[in-house]
Design a protein around this motif. Structure first.
Motif, PDB file in Angstrom:
ATOM      1  N   THR A 254       3.077 -10.190   2.628  1.00 14.31           N
ATOM      2  CA  THR A 254       3.880  -9.940   3.838  1.00 14.31           C
ATOM      3  C   THR A 254       4.677  -8.651   3.674  1.00 14.31           C
ATOM      4  N   PHE A 255       5.201  -8.458   2.460  1.00 15.76           N
ATOM      5  CA  PHE A 255       6.001  -7.265   2.178  1.00 15.76           C
ATOM      6  C   PHE A 255       5.176  -6.001   2.453  1.00 15.76           C
ATOM      7  N   MET A 256       3.922  -5.995   2.000  1.00 19.43           N
ATOM      8  CA  MET A 256       3.084  -4.812   2.189  1.00 19.43           C
ATOM      9  C   MET A 256       2.749  -4.586   3.668  1.00 19.43           C
ATOM     10  N   GLN A 257       2.650  -5.665   4.431  1.00 22.75           N
ATOM     11  CA  GLN A 257       2.434  -5.481   5.877  1.00 22.75           C
ATOM     12  C   GLN A 257       3.665  -4.804   6.486  1.00 22.75           C
ATOM     13  N   LYS A 258       4.829  -5.230   6.018  1.00 19.10           N
ATOM     14  CA  LYS A 258       6.087  -4.693   6.551  1.00 19.10           C
ATOM     15  C   LYS A 258       6.250  -3.206   6.264  1.00 19.10           C
ATOM     16  N   ILE A 259       5.821  -2.733   5.075  1.00 22.27           N
ATOM     17  CA  ILE A 259       6.082  -1.318   4.760  1.00 22.27           C
ATOM     18  C   ILE A 259       5.318  -0.388   5.705  1.00 22.27           C
ATOM     19  N   PHE A 260       4.274  -0.918   6.340  1.00 20.28           N
ATOM     20  CA  PHE A 260       3.534  -0.073   7.284  1.00 20.28           C
ATOM     21  C   PHE A 260       3.992  -0.244   8.727  1.00 20.28           C
TER      22      PHE A 260
ATOM     23  N   VAL B  20       8.297   2.082   1.073  1.00 17.63           N
ATOM     24  CA  VAL B  20       8.852   0.918   0.369  1.00 17.63           C
ATOM     25  C   VAL B  20      10.383   0.967   0.398  1.00 17.63           C
ATOM     26  N   ALA B  21      10.939   2.133   0.047  1.00 17.25           N
ATOM     27  CA  ALA B  21      12.394   2.273   0.004  1.00 17.25           C
ATOM     28  C   ALA B  21      13.020   2.011   1.376  1.00 17.25           C
ATOM     29  N   LEU B  22      12.433   2.595   2.409  1.00 18.79           N
ATOM     30  CA  LEU B  22      12.976   2.411   3.763  1.00 18.79           C
ATOM     31  C   LEU B  22      12.886   0.952   4.213  1.00 18.79           C
TER      32      LEU B  22
ATOM     33  N   ARG C  44      -4.827  -1.372   1.621  1.00 18.88           N
ATOM     34  CA  ARG C  44      -3.517  -1.841   2.103  1.00 18.88           C
ATOM     35  C   ARG C  44      -3.410  -3.362   2.012  1.00 18.88           C
ATOM     36  N   LYS C  45      -4.546  -4.041   2.111  1.00 16.83           N
ATOM     37  CA  LYS C  45      -4.521  -5.511   2.029  1.00 16.83           C
ATOM     38  C   LYS C  45      -4.635  -5.998   0.587  1.00 16.83           C
ATOM     39  N   GLY C  46      -4.731  -5.063  -0.351  1.00 18.17           N
ATOM     40  CA  GLY C  46      -4.711  -5.441  -1.764  1.00 18.17           C
ATOM     41  C   GLY C  46      -6.068  -5.383  -2.442  1.00 18.17           C
ATOM     42  N   ILE C  47      -6.068  -4.828  -3.655  1.00 18.58           N
ATOM     43  CA  ILE C  47      -7.298  -4.753  -4.445  1.00 18.58           C
ATOM     44  C   ILE C  47      -7.283  -5.905  -5.442  1.00 18.58           C
ATOM     45  N   PRO C  48      -8.339  -6.716  -5.481  1.00 15.78           N
ATOM     46  CA  PRO C  48      -8.366  -7.803  -6.475  1.00 15.78           C
ATOM     47  C   PRO C  48      -8.299  -7.222  -7.888  1.00 15.78           C
ATOM     48  N   ASN C  49      -7.662  -7.958  -8.789  1.00 13.98           N
ATOM     49  CA  ASN C  49      -7.461  -7.448 -10.144  1.00 13.98           C
ATOM     50  C   ASN C  49      -8.741  -7.011 -10.845  1.00 13.98           C
ATOM     51  N   GLU C  50      -9.830  -7.733 -10.572  1.00 12.62           N
ATOM     52  CA  GLU C  50     -11.069  -7.377 -11.294  1.00 12.62           C
ATOM     53  C   GLU C  50     -11.627  -6.012 -10.876  1.00 12.62           C
ATOM     54  N   HIS C  51     -11.230  -5.525  -9.695  1.00 19.45           N
ATOM     55  CA  HIS C  51     -11.716  -4.210  -9.231  1.00 19.45           C
ATOM     56  C   HIS C  51     -10.648  -3.129  -9.293  1.00 19.45           C
TER      57      HIS C  51
ATOM     58  N   LEU D 211       2.055  -3.726  -8.168  1.00 22.15           N
ATOM     59  CA  LEU D 211       0.629  -3.379  -8.208  1.00 22.15           C
ATOM     60  C   LEU D 211       0.083  -3.125  -6.807  1.00 22.15           C
ATOM     61  N   ARG D 212       0.559  -3.906  -5.845  1.00 27.86           N
ATOM     62  CA  ARG D 212       0.126  -3.694  -4.457  1.00 27.86           C
ATOM     63  C   ARG D 212       0.629  -2.339  -3.939  1.00 27.86           C
ATOM     64  N   ILE D 213       1.860  -1.972  -4.332  1.00 29.69           N
ATOM     65  CA  ILE D 213       2.410  -0.664  -3.939  1.00 29.69           C
ATOM     66  C   ILE D 213       1.555   0.447  -4.564  1.00 29.69           C
ATOM     67  N   TRP D 214       1.226   0.277  -5.836  1.00 30.23           N
ATOM     68  CA  TRP D 214       0.420   1.288  -6.539  1.00 30.23           C
ATOM     69  C   TRP D 214      -0.978   1.416  -5.941  1.00 30.23           C
ATOM     70  N   ASP D 215      -1.550   0.303  -5.465  1.00 29.54           N
ATOM     71  CA  ASP D 215      -2.867   0.384  -4.799  1.00 29.54           C
ATOM     72  C   ASP D 215      -2.815   1.464  -3.718  1.00 29.54           C
ATOM     73  N   CYS D 216      -1.748   1.408  -2.910  1.00 28.17           N
ATOM     74  CA  CYS D 216      -1.613   2.344  -1.785  1.00 28.17           C
ATOM     75  C   CYS D 216      -1.191   3.736  -2.259  1.00 28.17           C
ATOM     76  N   LEU D 217      -0.364   3.773  -3.292  1.00 27.10           N
ATOM     77  CA  LEU D 217       0.113   5.042  -3.835  1.00 27.10           C
ATOM     78  C   LEU D 217      -1.057   5.907  -4.326  1.00 27.10           C
ATOM     79  N   PHE D 218      -1.995   5.296  -5.035  1.00 33.70           N
ATOM     80  CA  PHE D 218      -3.144   6.055  -5.547  1.00 33.70           C
ATOM     81  C   PHE D 218      -4.028   6.570  -4.409  1.00 33.70           C
ATOM     82  N   TYR D 219      -4.049   5.832  -3.292  1.00 38.30           N
ATOM     83  CA  TYR D 219      -4.914   6.250  -2.182  1.00 38.30           C
ATOM     84  C   TYR D 219      -4.191   7.175  -1.206  1.00 38.30           C
ATOM     85  N   GLU D 220      -2.941   6.844  -0.874  1.00 38.27           N
ATOM     86  CA  GLU D 220      -2.252   7.540   0.219  1.00 38.27           C
ATOM     87  C   GLU D 220      -1.186   8.525  -0.246  1.00 38.27           C
TER      88      GLU D 220
END
Length: 329
Positions: free
Chosen positions: A297-303, A258-260, A59-66, A241-250
């Motif tokens: 900040t946006f990703m904190q807000k979606i949760f 995100v939409a809401l 949720r806090k973001g995956i670095p690009n290299e990983h 990409l940050r949204i997709w990080d969570c999408l693949f996991y959750e």
């Protein structure tokens, strides 16, 4: 200023470099801190177990290299790839369906015309990899074949993984498991989820739902591209990409979060609309600007913004909405 971003996308004429620089210098600090934490978590291994800690990290973001590795593991794509060695290449070497190949070829030049890596003049040109992934997928999942929108998703996967076979298995994870029936010919899953969003807006942002109803605006008119392209070309790359990080996991409930959040955050702005075209314009506007650029900040807000949103609630709404759609024929 750099006209092309790190992913190969050309920045628009009216790109606000000053506020982007300000955001990115802050975000870089976050990225550096996350990268150190992820390296400690992985300890040089190519595996992680799902856990609350991993979920928090994602949720806090995956670095690009990983990113490619984590997406592969948490989506189940890695396990599938390992259980089916050589399968991807066999699909490419097998008999081809001419109609499918033709449909994919038609969309090649339409995929990311604003990305220098997908241009015919690029070396290497990613169109070739994209074509392979889509042709292989169309033959792997004959019920879906190829549908517009899949080219953008596969293109993003290739930009991140830089690997055809991994992109193929991630596409399979998304279309086969994570997104219920979005790309089948009838697109029933997609239509259902747009209706589900409408129901969720009724519960969480009733004034906006009422406005839509009053002016006869169907949800599909304003949000179908959000769902089909998973926010590609709608929101800034880093945010997608940050949204997709969570999408693949959750899973798919992230799309609703995100939409809401977009709708709730801009409720007052949307409610200024006085007619049908006005509402459609407002929905285009709410996906631009600092709120969506500041991806951390946006990703904190979606949760936090949409409040509780369980998979049970979504599945119940899906059942009702699907039945309604089927009864309408």
């Amino acid at each position: 200023f750099c006209r092309v971003d790190p992913y190969g996308f050309e920045r628009p004429e009216d790109f606000d470099y000053a506020s982007y620089e300000a955001f990115f210098s802050r975000y870089l600090v976050v990225l550096t801190r996350r990268a150190i934490k992820w390296s400690k978590l992985l300890k040089g291994k190519n595996s992680i177990q799902k856990s609350l800690k991993v979920k928090r990290y994602i949720r806090k973001g995956i670095p690009n290299e990983h990113r490619a590795l984590i997406w592969m593991i948490v989506s189940g794509a890695q396990a599938n790839m390992e259980q089916n060695p050589g399968y991807y290449h066999r699909l490419l070497e097998g008999e081809k369906n001419d109609k499918l190949v033709e449909a994919i070829k038609t969309d090649m030049n339409r995929t990311f015309p604003d990305n220098v890596k997908f241009r015919k003049s690029a070396d290497p040109c990613l169109q070739h990899n994209l074509y392979n992934v889509l042709v292989a997928y169309g033959h792997h999942n004959k019920a879906v074949g190829y549908c517009q929108g899949m080219n953008f998703i596969a293109g993003y996967l290739i930009l991140i993984t830089k690997n055809e076979e991994e992109s193929f298995w991630l596409l399979d994870a998304l279309i086969g498991r994570i997104l219920p029936d979005y790309y089948s010919p009838a697109m029933l899953g997609l239509k259902t989820d747009q209706e589900v969003l409408g129901e969720l807006v009724k519960m969480k942002v009733p004034a906006v739902a009422e406005l839509m109803e009053r002016h006869g605006v169907m949800w599909t008119l304003v949000v179908s591209r959000w769902f089909i392209c998973l926010f590609i070309d709608i929101l800034p790359v880093e945010t997608v990409l940050r949204i997709w990080d969570c999408l693949f996991y959750e899973g798919s409930k992230i799309i609703f979060r995100v939409a809401l959040t977009l709708i709730k955050q801009h409720q007052a702005f949307i409610l200024e609309a006085t007619n049908f075209p006005d509402i459609c314009d407002k929905f285009k506007e709410i996906t631009k600007g600092p709120f969506v650029t500041e991806c951390h900040t946006f990703m904190q807000k979606i949760f936090t913004d949409p409040g509780s949103l369980s998979m049970a609630t979504i599945n119940k709404l899906r059942e009702t909405c699907r039945e309604q759609l089927l009864s309408q024929g």
